[in-house]
Design a protein around this motif. Structure first.
Motif, mmCIF file in Angstrom:
data_model
loop_
_atom_site.group_PDB
_atom_site.id
_atom_site.type_symbol
_atom_site.label_atom_id
_atom_site.label_comp_id
_atom_site.label_asym_id
_atom_site.label_seq_id
_atom_site.Cartn_x
_atom_site.Cartn_y
_atom_site.Cartn_z
ATOM 1 N N LEU A 174 2.342 -11.440 6.925
ATOM 2 C CA LEU A 174 3.259 -10.615 6.119
ATOM 3 C C LEU A 174 2.649 -9.287 5.672
ATOM 4 N N TRP A 175 1.317 -9.178 5.782
ATOM 5 C CA TRP A 175 0.689 -7.900 5.423
ATOM 6 C C TRP A 175 1.244 -6.768 6.289
ATOM 7 N N ILE A 176 1.712 -7.102 7.493
ATOM 8 C CA ILE A 176 2.273 -6.057 8.373
ATOM 9 C C ILE A 176 3.514 -5.466 7.713
ATOM 10 N N HIS A 177 4.308 -6.285 7.052
ATOM 11 C CA HIS A 177 5.472 -5.764 6.315
ATOM 12 C C HIS A 177 5.007 -4.994 5.073
ATOM 13 N N GLU A 178 4.188 -5.656 4.263
ATOM 14 C CA GLU A 178 3.905 -5.102 2.929
ATOM 15 C C GLU A 178 2.837 -4.015 2.957
ATOM 16 N N GLY A 179 1.836 -4.153 3.820
ATOM 17 C CA GLY A 179 0.791 -3.128 3.906
ATOM 18 C C GLY A 179 1.347 -1.819 4.434
ATOM 19 N N PHE A 180 2.093 -1.898 5.527
ATOM 20 C CA PHE A 180 2.657 -0.665 6.094
ATOM 21 C C PHE A 180 3.711 -0.073 5.165
ATOM 22 N N THR A 181 4.506 -0.922 4.525
ATOM 23 C CA THR A 181 5.511 -0.396 3.602
ATOM 24 C C THR A 181 4.835 0.261 2.405
ATOM 25 N N THR A 182 3.767 -0.356 1.900
ATOM 26 C CA THR A 182 3.022 0.282 0.803
ATOM 27 C C THR A 182 2.454 1.616 1.276
ATOM 28 N N TYR A 183 2.033 1.661 2.534
ATOM 29 C CA TYR A 183 1.503 2.941 3.023
ATOM 30 C C TYR A 183 2.602 3.998 3.156
ATOM 31 N N THR A 184 3.847 3.572 3.359
ATOM 32 C CA THR A 184 4.921 4.575 3.375
ATOM 33 C C THR A 184 5.037 5.259 2.005
ATOM 34 N N GLU A 185 4.659 4.550 0.938
ATOM 35 C CA GLU A 185 4.661 5.180 -0.397
ATOM 36 C C GLU A 185 3.628 6.313 -0.445
ATOM 37 N N TYR A 238 -2.284 -19.533 9.712
ATOM 38 C CA TYR A 238 -1.246 -19.472 10.753
ATOM 39 C C TYR A 238 -0.642 -20.847 11.035
ATOM 40 N N GLY A 239 0.636 -20.841 11.312
ATOM 41 C CA GLY A 239 1.301 -22.040 11.810
ATOM 42 C C GLY A 239 1.798 -23.015 10.760
ATOM 43 N N VAL A 240 1.555 -22.726 9.495
ATOM 44 C CA VAL A 240 1.956 -23.687 8.444
ATOM 45 C C VAL A 240 2.759 -22.995 7.326
ATOM 46 N N ARG A 241 3.451 -21.915 7.675
ATOM 47 C CA ARG A 241 4.245 -21.166 6.706
ATOM 48 C C ARG A 241 3.439 -20.836 5.447
ATOM 49 N N ASN A 242 2.269 -20.237 5.655
ATOM 50 C CA ASN A 242 1.388 -19.907 4.550
ATOM 51 C C ASN A 242 1.205 -18.394 4.464
ATOM 52 N N GLU A 243 1.560 -17.831 3.308
ATOM 53 C CA GLU A 243 1.380 -16.383 3.103
ATOM 54 C C GLU A 243 -0.041 -16.085 2.682
ATOM 55 N N GLY A 244 -0.499 -14.890 2.990
ATOM 56 C CA GLY A 244 -1.774 -14.426 2.443
ATOM 57 C C GLY A 244 -1.612 -14.017 0.987
ATOM 58 N N SER A 245 -2.656 -13.437 0.417
ATOM 59 C CA SER A 245 -2.634 -13.095 -1.007
ATOM 60 C C SER A 245 -1.787 -11.839 -1.244
ATOM 61 N N SER A 246 -1.492 -11.583 -2.511
ATOM 62 C CA SER A 246 -0.699 -10.399 -2.843
ATOM 63 C C SER A 246 -1.487 -9.119 -2.577
ATOM 64 N N ASP A 247 -2.763 -9.250 -2.235
ATOM 65 C CA ASP A 247 -3.513 -8.079 -1.774
ATOM 66 C C ASP A 247 -2.946 -7.530 -0.470
ATOM 67 N N MET A 248 -2.027 -8.269 0.143
ATOM 68 C CA MET A 248 -1.414 -7.755 1.375
ATOM 69 C C MET A 248 -0.765 -6.379 1.136
ATOM 70 N N TYR A 249 -0.368 -6.092 -0.112
ATOM 71 C CA TYR A 249 0.215 -4.767 -0.408
ATOM 72 C C TYR A 249 -0.874 -3.690 -0.465
ATOM 73 N N PRO A 250 -1.737 -3.717 -1.498
ATOM 74 C CA PRO A 250 -2.672 -2.588 -1.610
ATOM 75 C C PRO A 250 -3.786 -2.613 -0.565
ATOM 76 N N LYS A 251 -4.266 -3.817 -0.214
ATOM 77 C CA LYS A 251 -5.395 -3.864 0.720
ATOM 78 C C LYS A 251 -4.912 -3.648 2.151
ATOM 79 N N GLY A 252 -3.687 -4.092 2.428
ATOM 80 C CA GLY A 252 -3.098 -3.770 3.723
ATOM 81 C C GLY A 252 -2.988 -2.258 3.875
ATOM 82 N N ALA A 253 -2.515 -1.591 2.808
ATOM 83 C CA ALA A 253 -2.411 -0.123 2.833
ATOM 84 C C ALA A 253 -3.793 0.516 2.953
ATOM 85 N N ALA A 254 -4.785 -0.091 2.288
ATOM 86 C CA ALA A 254 -6.154 0.443 2.361
ATOM 87 C C ALA A 254 -6.678 0.394 3.789
ATOM 88 N N LEU A 255 -6.421 -0.711 4.467
ATOM 89 C CA LEU A 255 -6.866 -0.833 5.862
ATOM 90 C C LEU A 255 -6.215 0.258 6.725
#
Ligand SMILES: [Zn+2]
Length: 237
Positions: free
Chosen positions: A46-57, A91-108
């Motif tokens: 899900l970081w692909i959704h939230e990291g890139f969207t945060t980067y659009t900000e 992967y494979g067990v409907r498990n999300e990563g941490s809420s860092d997916m927003y800011p740290k995804g954008a950082a990456l």
């Protein structure tokens, strides 16, 4: 959003620039691309959704208020990272990563931009990615392969470091009369992210540190990071 700018009237970045626009409108519009058009095939990504969207900000701030404002907004975004658990879930067990997916995804994504060192190439690759995966599924390996191929860079170690661990890499440095020595520590084996630094020799230098010591000639120098890298810098002598 209670008809207010920012997020319920507050600026998540604490930079002030987040109060110039309505967070919900900008952020959720970003999801038209990252989430709705390109959709992660596993919740772990899900970081692909939230990291890139945060980067659009960040990109929106740059467009609205300029580059210095976007840098300040990005710095504030880095301050939101908590490092409690990795960005990517299981992967494979409907498990999300941490809420860092927003800011740290954008950082990456921001550090990929800095590593590319060419905003035109960064923007065109982002547009190509959106076109290539349009109305379809995407995952981290496919995204990584796409950016490596399009830019000629190799982001493999950066992805592993920032998505799968909670360590903040440390750029260690020491000096003698003639040289500055530097290396990466507190990182995965083979971590090799290039980093731009400001030396007190008054110039910007792009280093390519590895986990082995390297050196550059610089007398009586100090060294600080340029740009918004999500790293620590530590002098050890
Ligand atoms: Zn979102």
């Amino acid at each position: 959003n209670a008809y207010m700018n920012g997020y319920l009237g507050s600026d998540l970045s604490n930079s002030g620039f987040g109060l110039l626009w309505d967070f919900i409108i900008v952020h959720e519009t970003g999801h038209e691309w990252f989430g709705n058009s390109l959709t992660a095939d596993d919740m772990a990504d899900l970081w692909i959704h939230e990291g890139f969207t945060t980067y659009t900000e960040v990109l929106y701030t740059q467009s609205l208020s300029g580059k210095a404002a976007a840098d300040s907004f990005m710095q504030g975004t880095l301050d939101r990272i908590e490092n409690n658990s990795p960005v990517v879930g299981i992967y494979g067990v409907r498990n999300e990563g941490s809420s860092d997916m927003y800011p740290k995804g954008a950082a990456l994504i921001h550090m990929m931009r800095l590593t590319i060192g060419d905003d035109e190439l960064f923007s065109s690759t982002l547009r190509k990615m959106v076109a290539h995966f349009r109305h379809g599924y995407i995952n981290t390996p496919a995204l990584l392969n796409f950016w490596n191929t399009q830019t000629g860079k190799n982001f493999n170690k950066m992805f592993s470091q920032y998505l799968s661990t909670t360590q903040v890499p440390v750029l260690e440095w020491r000096k003698d009369k003639k040289w500055i020595y530097y290396r990466w520590t507190r990182c995965i084996d083979g971590f090799n992210m290039p980093v731009e630094v400001q030396t007190s020799c008054n110039r910007l230098v792009k280093l390519e540190p590895t986990t082995e010591w390297k050196k550059i000639a610089c007398r009586n120098a100090t060294l600080t990071a340029a740009g918004n890298y999500y790293i620590e810098i530590k002098r050890i002598d």
